[in-house]
Scaffold this active site. Structure first.
Site, PDB file in Angstrom:
ATOM      1  N   ASP A 108       0.676   6.389   3.099  1.00 26.69           N
ATOM      2  CA  ASP A 108       1.209   6.459   4.464  1.00 26.69           C
ATOM      3  C   ASP A 108       2.541   7.227   4.390  1.00 26.69           C
ATOM      4  O   ASP A 108       2.542   8.457   4.340  1.00 26.69           O
ATOM      5  CB  ASP A 108       1.366   5.005   4.927  1.00 26.69           C
ATOM      6  CG  ASP A 108       1.805   4.834   6.359  1.00 26.69           C
ATOM      7  OD1 ASP A 108       1.524   5.705   7.183  1.00 26.69           O
ATOM      8  OD2 ASP A 108       2.431   3.809   6.672  1.00 26.69           O
ATOM      9  N   ARG A 170     -10.504  -7.667   5.393  1.00 23.58           N
ATOM     10  CA  ARG A 170     -10.788  -7.037   4.098  1.00 23.58           C
ATOM     11  C   ARG A 170     -12.286  -6.982   3.810  1.00 23.58           C
ATOM     12  O   ARG A 170     -12.765  -6.095   3.120  1.00 23.58           O
ATOM     13  CB  ARG A 170     -10.112  -7.825   2.957  1.00 23.58           C
ATOM     14  CG  ARG A 170      -8.605  -7.739   2.923  1.00 23.58           C
ATOM     15  CD  ARG A 170      -8.086  -8.243   1.585  1.00 23.58           C
ATOM     16  NE  ARG A 170      -6.686  -8.617   1.627  1.00 23.58           N
ATOM     17  CZ  ARG A 170      -5.666  -7.753   1.493  1.00 23.58           C
ATOM     18  NH1 ARG A 170      -5.906  -6.483   1.323  1.00 23.58           N
ATOM     19  NH2 ARG A 170      -4.421  -8.166   1.535  1.00 23.58           N
TER      20      ARG A 170
HETATM   21  P1  5GP Z   1       3.519   3.691   2.200  1.00 24.74           P
HETATM   22  O1  5GP Z   1       4.446   3.127   1.168  1.00 24.74           O
HETATM   23  O2  5GP Z   1       2.802   4.947   1.778  1.00 24.74           O
HETATM   24  O3  5GP Z   1       4.211   3.848   3.528  1.00 24.74           O
HETATM   25  O4  5GP Z   1       2.449   2.577   2.489  1.00 24.74           O
HETATM   26  C1  5GP Z   1       1.389   2.345   1.646  1.00 24.74           C
HETATM   27  C2  5GP Z   1       0.813   0.972   1.854  1.00 24.74           C
HETATM   28  O5  5GP Z   1       1.006   0.491   3.179  1.00 24.74           O
HETATM   29  C3  5GP Z   1      -0.689   1.013   1.633  1.00 24.74           C
HETATM   30  O6  5GP Z   1      -0.997   0.778   0.300  1.00 24.74           O
HETATM   31  C4  5GP Z   1      -1.173  -0.090   2.545  1.00 24.74           C
HETATM   32  O7  5GP Z   1      -1.135  -1.314   1.856  1.00 24.74           O
HETATM   33  C5  5GP Z   1      -0.158  -0.112   3.671  1.00 24.74           C
HETATM   34  N1  5GP Z   1      -0.663   0.659   4.814  1.00 24.74           N
HETATM   35  C6  5GP Z   1      -0.341   1.919   5.172  1.00 24.74           C
HETATM   36  N2  5GP Z   1      -1.029   2.288   6.257  1.00 24.74           N
HETATM   37  C7  5GP Z   1      -1.817   1.232   6.569  1.00 24.74           C
HETATM   38  C8  5GP Z   1      -2.806   1.017   7.580  1.00 24.74           C
HETATM   39  O8  5GP Z   1      -3.140   1.874   8.419  1.00 24.74           O
HETATM   40  N3  5GP Z   1      -3.430  -0.191   7.571  1.00 24.74           N
HETATM   41  C9  5GP Z   1      -3.130  -1.161   6.684  1.00 24.74           C
HETATM   42  N4  5GP Z   1      -3.784  -2.299   6.776  1.00 24.74           N
HETATM   43  N5  5GP Z   1      -2.215  -0.989   5.699  1.00 24.74           N
HETATM   44  C10 5GP Z   1      -1.576   0.197   5.658  1.00 24.74           C
END
Ligand code: 5GP
Length: 180
Positions: A108, A170
């Site tokens: 993300d 999940r």
């Molecule tokens: P980042 O550190 O890249 O912002 O976030 C990564 C983590 O955030 C992912 O491994 C996931 O656990 C969570 N995450 C990011 N986007 C989503 C989403 O659309 N849905 C869910 N359930 N978790 C997300």
């Protein structure tokens, strides 16, 4: 007295069949790229819990070269649907000299992957690549080089196929957008 109910719906994004087909493609690509792996020097999958557990289980079975599997726990989301900006990482890995493939559910902002890769690089693996089921490039704040991507997705909140919201959804065999 009745409690106020919020109606939550999930808009379908990728079916179980579409996901399965894509994972088989990625598994072949990885097996080709690491064709030199042997039982003595296997590809080491490092699975990011909890969200990547179902993806990793299918991916491991789609990979045809020798591989081993380990787990790392990372949490960056609290109960809300926005990144907390804090990543808690827990692991007990001994990966010096090994060929690592990090298996993640969603990239993300990129913060989680940046922090995990920094920690793992300090352990001096022979190589380190990233495989993510989903990539949300529109949300990126921290650059991440992803070697293998399942699907590019819009900047929405996704659940299913191992990916939760407050530990729910999940178990769903497909991926969808959570709307409420
Ligand atoms: P980042 O550190 O890249 O912002 O976030 C990564 C983590 O955030 C992912 O491994 C996931 O656990 C969570 N995450 C990011 N986007 C989503 C989403 O659309 N849905 C869910 N359930 N978790 C997300």
């Amino acid at each position: 007295m009745s409690k106020k109910q919020t109606v939550t719906t999930i808009t379908p994004l990728f079916s179980a069949e579409t996901i399965g087909n894509r994972i088989r493609e990625i598994g072949k690509e990885i097996s080709d790229d690491y064709a030199g792996a042997t039982p003595e020097c296997p590809l080491h999958l490092v699975v990011v819990l909890k969200g990547a557990f179902i993806f990793a289980a299918d991916l491991a079975r789609a990979i045809t070269i020798p591989c081993t599997i380990d787990f790392i726990h990372a949490s960056s989301y609290g109960s809300e649907r926005t990144s907390s900006g804090n990543v808690a990482i827990r692991h007990n890995l001994n990966v010096a000299g090994r060929h690592l493939l990090l298996v993640e559910d969603i990239i993300d902002t990129g913060l989680t992957m940046q922090q995990i890769t920094a920690e793992l690089r300090a352990l001096q693996p022979a190589s380190l690549k990233i495989c993510s089921l989903l990539d949300k490039p529109e949300a990126r704040k921290h650059p991440v080089a992803i070697a293998y991507t399942g699907f590019i997705v819009p900047n929405t909140f996704i659940v299913g196929f191992g990916i939760d919201h407050n530990e729910r959804y999940r178990e769903l065999p497909s991926l969808g957008i959570l709307c409420s």
